[in-house]
Design a protein around this motif. Structure first.
Motif, mmCIF file in Angstrom:
data_model
loop_
_atom_site.group_PDB
_atom_site.id
_atom_site.type_symbol
_atom_site.label_atom_id
_atom_site.label_comp_id
_atom_site.label_asym_id
_atom_site.label_seq_id
_atom_site.Cartn_x
_atom_site.Cartn_y
_atom_site.Cartn_z
ATOM 1 N N LEU A 108 0.823 -1.202 0.000
ATOM 2 C CA LEU A 108 0.000 0.000 0.000
ATOM 3 C C LEU A 108 0.863 1.262 0.000
ATOM 4 C CD1 LEU A 108 -2.873 0.940 -0.079
ATOM 5 C CD2 LEU A 108 -3.004 0.723 2.408
ATOM 6 N N LEU A 109 1.971 1.239 0.729
ATOM 7 C CA LEU A 109 2.887 2.381 0.701
ATOM 8 C C LEU A 109 3.512 2.540 -0.679
ATOM 9 C CD1 LEU A 109 4.774 2.297 4.130
ATOM 10 C CD2 LEU A 109 3.108 3.983 3.345
ATOM 11 N N ASP A 110 3.827 1.423 -1.319
ATOM 12 C CA ASP A 110 4.369 1.482 -2.679
ATOM 13 C C ASP A 110 3.357 2.125 -3.625
ATOM 14 O OD1 ASP A 110 6.532 0.396 -4.675
ATOM 15 O OD2 ASP A 110 4.599 -0.226 -5.516
ATOM 16 N N TYR A 111 2.089 1.792 -3.451
ATOM 17 C CA TYR A 111 1.020 2.358 -4.272
ATOM 18 C C TYR A 111 0.909 3.861 -4.034
ATOM 19 C CZ TYR A 111 -3.769 3.362 -5.796
ATOM 20 O OH TYR A 111 -4.879 3.919 -6.384
ATOM 21 N N PHE A 112 0.929 4.276 -2.761
ATOM 22 C CA PHE A 112 0.848 5.705 -2.441
ATOM 23 C C PHE A 112 2.047 6.463 -3.008
ATOM 24 C CE2 PHE A 112 -1.916 4.713 1.474
ATOM 25 C CZ PHE A 112 -3.078 4.965 0.764
ATOM 26 N N ALA A 113 3.220 5.828 -2.948
ATOM 27 C CA ALA A 113 4.420 6.470 -3.493
ATOM 28 C C ALA A 113 4.276 6.687 -4.997
ATOM 29 C CB ALA A 113 5.655 5.630 -3.197
ATOM 30 N N THR A 114 3.661 5.733 -5.681
ATOM 31 C CA THR A 114 3.398 5.887 -7.116
ATOM 32 C C THR A 114 2.464 7.068 -7.362
ATOM 33 O OG1 THR A 114 3.652 3.502 -7.466
ATOM 34 C CG2 THR A 114 2.532 4.738 -9.195
ATOM 35 N N LEU A 115 1.406 7.171 -6.544
ATOM 36 C CA LEU A 115 0.460 8.283 -6.683
ATOM 37 C C LEU A 115 1.141 9.633 -6.449
ATOM 38 C CD1 LEU A 115 -2.740 6.957 -4.847
ATOM 39 C CD2 LEU A 115 -2.309 7.064 -7.304
ATOM 40 N N LYS A 116 2.187 9.629 -5.612
ATOM 41 C CA LYS A 116 2.881 10.881 -5.313
ATOM 42 C C LYS A 116 3.991 11.178 -6.313
ATOM 43 C CE LYS A 116 1.647 11.013 -0.446
ATOM 44 N NZ LYS A 116 2.008 11.484 0.895
#
Length: 203
Positions: free
Chosen positions: A110-118
């Protein structure tokens, strides 16, 4: 009324100040949440103190670009926040009082996903960053655990991990220690103090 208390401050740099001028907000039901508010703060930790209904969450949501005021101006690091909200979001970390996560995805994914969004496109960079955030928030041992199995304190630490992914210069956290036991509360505040050495933290 809202009282601003500086828990920890660094010397103010004019270029790294949050400046609020004549900010006002009245809701459609007639409730006046903000009235001609003026405020200047630099790097460090600042607490908004006041009773329920004083306008603390309204101020936070407005600065975080989630709602528009009726009148006023907000500047941060030379960014006109109300005119260029997207520009602020690149340097903003926001943790609301209640936030949702995908329950059946591990903290690491989930953190990897958020990092992609950022906007962090490199797989290698994301992996390094996510690992660093998990370490910082003491979640490395549960990185493959689903969010649905997290305690309240673990969820709050995950919230801090996701807001730090873009190395924000302005951090806004609303009621961050509500529902936490004393040990988790102290751990959470210590983490905010670490972050507050190089950013403006409002809670």
């Amino acid at each position: 009324a809202i009282i601003v208390s500086d828990f920890y401050t660094n010397p103010i740099d004019e270029a790294e100040m949050l400046t609020i001028k004549k900010l006002s907000k009245t809701y459609t039901n007639g409730v006046k949440a903000l009235s001609d508010l003026n405020l200047e703060i630099g790097a460090g930790m600042f607490g908004l103190l006041g009773p329920n209904g004083a306008g603390k969450s309204t101020l936070m949501r407005t600065v975080a670009t989630l709602q528009q005021p009726d009148f006023g101006r907000i500047l941060f690091n030379g960014i006109d926040v109300l005119e260029k909200p997207t520009e602020l979001r690149y340097v903003l970390g926001y943790l609301p009082q209640e936030f949702g996560v995908y329950p059946n995805i591990s903290a690491e994914r989930l953190l990897d996903y958020f990092a992609t969004l950022k906007g962090i496109d490199s797989n290698k960079d994301r992996k390094i960053l996510v690992s660093r955030m998990l370490e910082l928030t003491n979640l490395q041992d549960v990185r493959r655990k689903y969010e649905s199995g997290f305690s309240g304190g673990m969820k709050q630490r995950f919230g801090i991990a996701q807001l730090l992914l873009n190395e924000p210069k302005l951090i806004i956290v609303d009621e961050p220690t509500a529902g936490l036991d004393p040990a988790e509360r102290q751990r959470f505040l210590n983490l905010l103090r670490q972050v507050g050495t190089e950013a403006t933290v409002i809670f």
